[in-house]
Design a protein around this motif. Structure first.
Motif, mmCIF file in Angstrom:
data_model
loop_
_atom_site.group_PDB
_atom_site.id
_atom_site.type_symbol
_atom_site.label_atom_id
_atom_site.label_comp_id
_atom_site.label_asym_id
_atom_site.label_seq_id
_atom_site.Cartn_x
_atom_site.Cartn_y
_atom_site.Cartn_z
ATOM 1 N N LEU A 202 0.507 -1.295 0.762
ATOM 2 C CA LEU A 202 -0.010 -0.062 0.433
ATOM 3 C C LEU A 202 1.171 1.263 -0.046
ATOM 4 O O LEU A 202 1.166 2.229 1.009
ATOM 5 C CB LEU A 202 -1.113 0.215 1.310
ATOM 6 C CG LEU A 202 -1.962 -0.910 1.723
ATOM 7 C CD1 LEU A 202 -2.607 -1.078 2.661
ATOM 8 C CD2 LEU A 202 -3.064 -1.236 0.307
ATOM 9 N N ASP A 206 -4.187 6.519 -2.986
ATOM 10 C CA ASP A 206 -5.580 5.621 -2.534
ATOM 11 C C ASP A 206 -4.602 4.506 -2.213
ATOM 12 O O ASP A 206 -6.145 3.573 -2.412
ATOM 13 C CB ASP A 206 -6.170 4.875 -4.118
ATOM 14 C CG ASP A 206 -4.846 4.296 -5.005
ATOM 15 O OD1 ASP A 206 -3.575 3.557 -4.595
ATOM 16 O OD2 ASP A 206 -5.160 3.575 -5.760
ATOM 17 N N TRP A 207 -4.487 3.747 -0.867
ATOM 18 C CA TRP A 207 -4.235 2.775 -0.798
ATOM 19 C C TRP A 207 -5.312 1.988 0.580
ATOM 20 O O TRP A 207 -5.555 1.401 0.971
ATOM 21 C CB TRP A 207 -3.223 3.288 0.513
ATOM 22 C CG TRP A 207 -2.882 4.015 1.796
ATOM 23 C CD1 TRP A 207 -2.728 5.613 1.964
ATOM 24 C CD2 TRP A 207 -3.833 4.140 3.315
ATOM 25 N NE1 TRP A 207 -3.469 6.254 2.567
ATOM 26 C CE2 TRP A 207 -3.802 4.911 3.465
ATOM 27 C CE3 TRP A 207 -4.361 3.054 3.315
ATOM 28 C CZ2 TRP A 207 -4.311 5.739 4.906
ATOM 29 C CZ3 TRP A 207 -4.443 2.886 4.587
ATOM 30 C CH2 TRP A 207 -4.786 4.309 6.168
ATOM 31 N N LYS A 208 -5.947 3.109 0.689
ATOM 32 C CA LYS A 208 -7.066 3.181 1.431
ATOM 33 C C LYS A 208 -8.415 2.059 0.753
ATOM 34 O O LYS A 208 -8.787 1.370 1.091
ATOM 35 C CB LYS A 208 -8.074 4.414 2.248
ATOM 36 C CG LYS A 208 -8.860 3.542 3.660
ATOM 37 C CD LYS A 208 -9.422 5.141 4.260
ATOM 38 C CE LYS A 208 -8.286 5.982 4.998
ATOM 39 N NZ LYS A 208 -9.033 6.539 5.510
ATOM 40 N N GLN A 209 -8.298 2.866 -0.561
ATOM 41 C CA GLN A 209 -9.712 2.374 -1.283
ATOM 42 C C GLN A 209 -8.651 0.922 -1.569
ATOM 43 O O GLN A 209 -10.008 -0.368 -1.717
ATOM 44 C CB GLN A 209 -9.731 2.467 -1.859
ATOM 45 C CG GLN A 209 -10.171 4.351 -2.173
ATOM 46 C CD GLN A 209 -10.062 5.143 -2.178
ATOM 47 O OE1 GLN A 209 -8.185 5.237 -1.581
ATOM 48 N NE2 GLN A 209 -9.992 6.813 -1.677
ATOM 49 N N SER A 211 -6.597 -1.514 0.209
ATOM 50 C CA SER A 211 -6.778 -2.346 1.292
ATOM 51 C C SER A 211 -8.377 -2.818 1.355
ATOM 52 O O SER A 211 -8.407 -3.425 1.695
ATOM 53 C CB SER A 211 -6.059 -1.332 2.690
ATOM 54 O OG SER A 211 -7.560 -0.165 2.992
ATOM 55 N N GLU A 212 -9.064 -1.821 1.173
ATOM 56 C CA GLU A 212 -11.050 -1.635 1.308
ATOM 57 C C GLU A 212 -11.676 -2.636 0.167
ATOM 58 O O GLU A 212 -11.853 -4.217 0.220
ATOM 59 C CB GLU A 212 -11.351 -0.684 1.432
ATOM 60 C CG GLU A 212 -11.237 -0.363 2.703
ATOM 61 C CD GLU A 212 -11.725 1.337 2.788
ATOM 62 O OE1 GLU A 212 -12.686 1.561 1.720
ATOM 63 O OE2 GLU A 212 -11.925 2.309 3.768
ATOM 64 N N GLU A 246 -0.578 7.332 9.368
ATOM 65 C CA GLU A 246 -1.843 7.354 9.633
ATOM 66 C C GLU A 246 -2.624 5.646 8.938
ATOM 67 O O GLU A 246 -3.808 5.301 9.629
ATOM 68 C CB GLU A 246 -2.232 8.067 8.209
ATOM 69 C CG GLU A 246 -4.203 7.759 8.121
ATOM 70 C CD GLU A 246 -4.018 9.436 6.825
ATOM 71 O OE1 GLU A 246 -5.769 8.719 6.563
ATOM 72 O OE2 GLU A 246 -3.779 9.925 6.529
ATOM 73 N N LYS A 247 -1.940 5.043 7.822
ATOM 74 C CA LYS A 247 -2.116 3.805 7.553
ATOM 75 C C LYS A 247 -2.082 3.265 9.142
ATOM 76 O O LYS A 247 -2.838 1.889 9.010
ATOM 77 C CB LYS A 247 -0.889 2.885 6.748
ATOM 78 C CG LYS A 247 -1.100 3.644 5.243
ATOM 79 C CD LYS A 247 0.457 3.293 4.743
ATOM 80 C CE LYS A 247 0.126 3.984 3.429
ATOM 81 N NZ LYS A 247 1.344 3.426 2.624
ATOM 82 N N TYR A 250 -5.114 2.611 11.182
ATOM 83 C CA TYR A 250 -6.561 2.675 10.706
ATOM 84 C C TYR A 250 -6.407 1.663 10.434
ATOM 85 O O TYR A 250 -7.327 0.691 11.128
ATOM 86 C CB TYR A 250 -6.289 2.828 9.023
ATOM 87 C CG TYR A 250 -7.041 2.399 7.970
ATOM 88 C CD1 TYR A 250 -8.651 2.820 8.005
ATOM 89 C CD2 TYR A 250 -6.910 1.141 7.178
ATOM 90 C CE1 TYR A 250 -9.815 1.663 6.812
ATOM 91 C CE2 TYR A 250 -8.125 0.965 6.443
ATOM 92 C CZ TYR A 250 -9.074 1.146 6.741
ATOM 93 O OH TYR A 250 -10.346 0.794 5.951
ATOM 94 N N LYS A 254 -9.051 -1.016 13.009
ATOM 95 C CA LYS A 254 -10.338 -2.215 12.082
ATOM 96 C C LYS A 254 -9.736 -2.907 13.010
ATOM 97 O O LYS A 254 -10.754 -3.524 12.888
ATOM 98 C CB LYS A 254 -9.210 -2.027 10.604
ATOM 99 C CG LYS A 254 -10.691 -2.996 10.260
ATOM 100 C CD LYS A 254 -10.055 -3.245 8.139
ATOM 101 C CE LYS A 254 -10.650 -3.910 7.380
ATOM 102 N NZ LYS A 254 -10.095 -3.989 5.687
#
Length: 283
Positions: A202, A206-209, A211-212, A246-247, A250, A254
């Motif tokens: 990641l 757009d790492w969050k998108q 990862s999801e 931040e990662k 997160y 989670k």
């Protein structure tokens, strides 16, 4: 007229009696508090002043506990305080010794010695932590520290950090990484792991998108829902990745949520004052 006054008097009397009985039937009982610290002493402690910041947080955390224990009569207090150290392969540190002297269970302490025990721990805490600092820093190179297995520790001991009937708070002091020199023993179920090795995948904005969509994360465990978790010391290791903290936050959030935790908060690594103010503000 007399009958009306008499009737009103009876109504008021019955109302007061009913209210009084209702209050007696539902007394407000405050739960005792269980304050636990979980300490990561892996190679993160080689960072300048890291242990000073860690131990400053522990002392502040204890002060909150002590105030809570003395809120009424300490003789009737059942509050608990303890420090837990995650075991580390090849470490010469006597973990059991420090865990024994860094705990106080007032529910298991004789009434006549409760105040003395609380005062003694308050006075000895700085010295004990100073000794722990000297023994924890047994090497000057990261290779001297095998690393701690946060996932395995909480999988085996996480539920035991909470006590039924208590207001439970866990202060987990770590940089937040679940990584090791070797990934050979890491467990995996699809894109969920027992380490944070997936962070290497990641690297874009757009790492969050990503990862999801790929459901990256840590393998959930079982933790008590009503225990409040504060993870303090979150810190990035790669200067080139400004989004690392931040990662990490997160994925911790989670993971704790998927593991059943209802309330979790985070404190980024910083100065003593910054971290302490953030911690106290969340207690």
């Amino acid at each position: 007229m007399k009958n009306i006054v008499y009737t009103l008097s009876l109504v008021i009397a019955f109302s007061l009696a009913f209210t009084s009985c209702g209050n007696e039937a539902t007394p407000i009982v405050k739960k005792p508090s269980n304050y636990t610290v979980v300490l990561d002493l892996s190679d993160r402690i080689l960072l300048p002043e890291q242990l000073d910041k860690d131990f400053y947080l522990i002392e502040k955390y204890f002060k909150v506990f002590e105030k809570m224990a003395r809120r009424n009569l300490v003789l009737s207090s059942k509050d608990r305080f303890s420090v837990r150290i995650i075991p580390q392969k090849n470490s010469p540190l006597n973990v059991n010794h420090y865990e024994d002297i860094l705990q106080l269970y007032l529910d298991e302490t004789e009434v006549q010695t409760k105040n003395k025990s609380l005062t003694e721990l308050n006075q000895s805490l700085p010295k004990v932590l100073e000794n722990l600092k000297k023994e924890a820093l047994y090497g000057k190179d990261p290779s001297n520290y095998f690393g701690v297995d946060i996932w395995a520790y909480l999988h085996d001991n996480g539920k035991g950090l909470s006590k039924q009937g208590y207001d439970n708070k866990v202060l987990f002091i770590t940089d937040g990484y679940f990584d090791f020199e070797s990934q050979s023993h890491v467990l995996q179920d699809k894109n969920q792991y027992t380490s944070t090795c997936f962070l290497n995948e990641l690297t874009t904005s757009d790492w969050k998108q990503i990862s999801e969509s790929k459901e990256y994360g840590l393998l959930p465990i079982q933790l008590e829902k009503n225990t409040k978790w504060i993870v303090a010391g979150i810190s990035g290791k790669k200067a080139s990745d400004i989004l690392q903290t931040e990662k990490i936050t997160y994925f911790w959030k989670k993971w704790l949520t998927q593991s059943g935790v209802g309330t979790s908060q985070f404190v980024l690594n910083g100065s003593k004052t910054e971290m302490s103010s953030s911690l106290i503000g969340q207690l």
